[in-house]
Design an enzyme around this catalytic site. Structure first.
Site, PDB file in Angstrom:
ATOM      1  N   GLY A   8       0.811  -1.206   0.000  1.00 39.96           N
ATOM      2  CA  GLY A   8       0.000   0.000   0.000  1.00 39.96           C
ATOM      3  C   GLY A   8       0.846   1.259   0.000  1.00 39.96           C
ATOM      4  O   GLY A   8       0.559   2.227   0.706  1.00 39.96           O
ATOM      5  N   ALA A   9       1.905   1.253  -0.814  1.00 39.44           N
ATOM      6  CA  ALA A   9       2.888   2.335  -0.780  1.00 39.44           C
ATOM      7  C   ALA A   9       2.310   3.695  -1.142  1.00 39.44           C
ATOM      8  O   ALA A   9       2.848   4.731  -0.739  1.00 39.44           O
ATOM      9  CB  ALA A   9       4.055   2.005  -1.716  1.00 39.44           C
ATOM     10  N   ALA A  10       1.203   3.730  -1.888  1.00 38.40           N
ATOM     11  CA  ALA A  10       0.638   5.012  -2.311  1.00 38.40           C
ATOM     12  C   ALA A  10      -0.276   5.635  -1.263  1.00 38.40           C
ATOM     13  O   ALA A  10      -0.649   6.801  -1.381  1.00 38.40           O
ATOM     14  CB  ALA A  10      -0.128   4.846  -3.630  1.00 38.40           C
ATOM     15  N   GLY A  11      -0.639   4.873  -0.236  1.00 38.15           N
ATOM     16  CA  GLY A  11      -1.509   5.396   0.811  1.00 38.15           C
ATOM     17  C   GLY A  11      -0.743   6.269   1.796  1.00 38.15           C
ATOM     18  O   GLY A  11       0.478   6.397   1.739  1.00 38.15           O
ATOM     19  N   ARG A  12      -1.473   6.858   2.734  1.00 38.28           N
ATOM     20  CA  ARG A  12      -0.856   7.767   3.693  1.00 38.28           C
ATOM     21  C   ARG A  12       0.212   7.072   4.519  1.00 38.28           C
ATOM     22  O   ARG A  12       1.329   7.574   4.656  1.00 38.28           O
ATOM     23  CB  ARG A  12      -1.931   8.376   4.595  1.00 38.28           C
ATOM     24  CG  ARG A  12      -1.391   9.297   5.665  1.00 38.28           C
ATOM     25  CD  ARG A  12      -2.480  10.094   6.344  1.00 38.28           C
ATOM     26  NE  ARG A  12      -3.590   9.244   6.769  1.00 38.28           N
ATOM     27  CZ  ARG A  12      -4.707   9.704   7.335  1.00 38.28           C
ATOM     28  NH1 ARG A  12      -4.865  10.993   7.506  1.00 38.28           N
ATOM     29  NH2 ARG A  12      -5.664   8.874   7.710  1.00 38.28           N
ATOM     30  N   GLY A  98       1.112  -4.129  10.971  1.00 40.95           N
ATOM     31  CA  GLY A  98       0.591  -3.043  11.787  1.00 40.95           C
ATOM     32  C   GLY A  98      -0.892  -2.836  11.577  1.00 40.95           C
ATOM     33  O   GLY A  98      -1.465  -1.859  12.074  1.00 40.95           O
ATOM     34  N   ALA A 122       1.822  -5.953  15.930  1.00 40.59           N
ATOM     35  CA  ALA A 122       1.589  -5.022  17.030  1.00 40.59           C
ATOM     36  C   ALA A 122       0.555  -3.998  16.607  1.00 40.59           C
ATOM     37  O   ALA A 122       0.562  -3.526  15.461  1.00 40.59           O
ATOM     38  CB  ALA A 122       2.885  -4.321  17.430  1.00 40.59           C
ATOM     39  N   HIS A 156      -8.457   9.842  17.945  1.00 42.70           N
ATOM     40  CA  HIS A 156      -7.831   9.717  16.632  1.00 42.70           C
ATOM     41  C   HIS A 156      -8.555  10.606  15.622  1.00 42.70           C
ATOM     42  O   HIS A 156      -9.631  11.138  15.896  1.00 42.70           O
ATOM     43  CB  HIS A 156      -7.870   8.264  16.137  1.00 42.70           C
ATOM     44  CG  HIS A 156      -6.857   7.383  16.798  1.00 42.70           C
ATOM     45  ND1 HIS A 156      -7.082   6.758  18.000  1.00 42.70           N
ATOM     46  CD2 HIS A 156      -5.598   7.029  16.417  1.00 42.70           C
ATOM     47  CE1 HIS A 156      -6.012   6.046  18.328  1.00 42.70           C
ATOM     48  NE2 HIS A 156      -5.100   6.190  17.391  1.00 42.70           N
ATOM     49  N   LYS A 160     -10.348   7.306  10.944  1.00 48.35           N
ATOM     50  CA  LYS A 160     -10.085   5.976  11.522  1.00 48.35           C
ATOM     51  C   LYS A 160     -11.376   5.175  11.567  1.00 48.35           C
ATOM     52  O   LYS A 160     -12.414   5.670  12.023  1.00 48.35           O
ATOM     53  CB  LYS A 160      -9.483   6.115  12.921  1.00 48.35           C
ATOM     54  CG  LYS A 160      -9.035   4.783  13.511  1.00 48.35           C
ATOM     55  CD  LYS A 160      -8.132   4.992  14.705  1.00 48.35           C
ATOM     56  CE  LYS A 160      -7.666   3.657  15.295  1.00 48.35           C
ATOM     57  NZ  LYS A 160      -6.879   2.861  14.327  1.00 48.35           N
ATOM     58  N   THR A 167      -4.533   0.222  19.760  1.00 46.38           N
ATOM     59  CA  THR A 167      -3.619   0.641  20.827  1.00 46.38           C
ATOM     60  C   THR A 167      -4.349   0.734  22.163  1.00 46.38           C
ATOM     61  O   THR A 167      -3.829   0.315  23.203  1.00 46.38           O
ATOM     62  CB  THR A 167      -2.987   2.002  20.488  1.00 46.38           C
ATOM     63  OG1 THR A 167      -2.287   1.880  19.246  1.00 46.38           O
ATOM     64  CG2 THR A 167      -2.031   2.453  21.572  1.00 46.38           C
TER      65      THR A 167
END
Length: 269
Positions: A8-12, A98, A122, A156, A160, A167
């Site tokens: 997903g390299a193009a996402g935030r 993640g 995590a 958040h 989200k 977390t």
């Protein structure tokens, strides 16, 4: 030098991971993956992320990159993460996960890959958050059942999709375990109407969503006459990216198993 692939390299979050990898002295970018129908296919990953040319073209599948990396970093969706775990198991790759919002069935499936895949999983990759986990365990052991009510408050950004945050649940579990409690029975995730007096053993959760809040978590221990608050605030998502890259480097060469950031940071007793 650990070679990293970013899903997903193009996402935030993907762009943040690209930056964290570029900044690392112990890792290098091996591959950057985007959707197979993305109009960005073939573009330089660094130029796409505003980091300057990195010499790595955006690819549409892990199959196209299987010889280019050692560890995959995945902050995608539960369904895609499980697909990527299967791919890593079949192709001898390690993975840092993640992704949040996995349900019990998906977590069970994830655990099933622990015999075949070295993975760090995590809910939060931040060094500070994982230190906070240890502080909470110490606080819970020290306070015990000495009349302290426990509440977890998290905030958040408006985008989200899961609540409470992964977390927040992780922090709640860090408190519950030394007290011999289980969030399935002692966690309270909503209070509406005439709910009656507070059960002294419950662990409450409150969720805030708004604006561009990166991530704020407070665990409140409240008793008659005093209150203790342990808080972590993230002001930049780069802290999560740096932690994920650190985890990927640590994971290199490890045997199959499910690890977490407590392992990476050597914080376990």
């Amino acid at each position: 030098m650990t070679r990293i692939a970013i899903m997903g390299a193009a996402g935030r979050m993907g762009r943040i991971l690209l930056e964290a990898t570029r900044n690392s002295e112990t890792a290098q970018l091996g591959a950057a993956i985007v959707r197979p129908d993305s109009s960005l296919l073939g573009c330089d990953a660094g130029e796409m992320a505003g980091l300057g040319r990195l010499g790595i073209a955006l690819l549409g599948s892990l199959d196209d990159a299987k010889d280019d990396f050692d560890v995959l970093i995945d902050f995608s969706t539960p369904t895609l993460t499980l697909e990527n775990l299967s791919w890593c198991a079949d192709n001898g790759k390690a993975i840092v996960v993640g992704t949040t919002g996995l349900d019990e069935s998906q977590l069970k499936t994830l655990d099933g890959y622990a015999q075949r895949v070295p993975m760090v999983f995590a809910a939060n990759m931040s060094t500070g958050v994982n230190l906070t986990v240890n502080l909470l365990r110490i606080a819970a052991r020290a306070l015990g059942d000495a009349g302290f009510d426990i509440e977890v408050i998290e905030a958040h950004h408006r985008h989200k999709v899961d609540a409470p945050s992964g977390t927040a649940l992780m922090l709640g579990e860090a408190v519950a375990e030394p007290l011999g409690r289980d969030l399935k029975t002692h966690g309270v995730f909503a209070r509406v109407g005439q709910v009656g007096p507070r059960d002294p053993k419950e662990i409450g959760f409150a969720t805030v969503r708004g604006g561009d809040i990166v991530g704020e978590h407070t665990v409140l221990f409240a008793a008659d006459g005093e209150r203790i608050e342990i808080t972590h605030k993230a002001s930049s998502r780069l802290t999560f990216g740096n932690g994920a890259v650190r985890a990927a480097v640590w994971l290199t060469g490890r045997k199959a198993g499910r690890y977490d950031m407590q392992d990476v940071l050597e914080l376990k007793d």
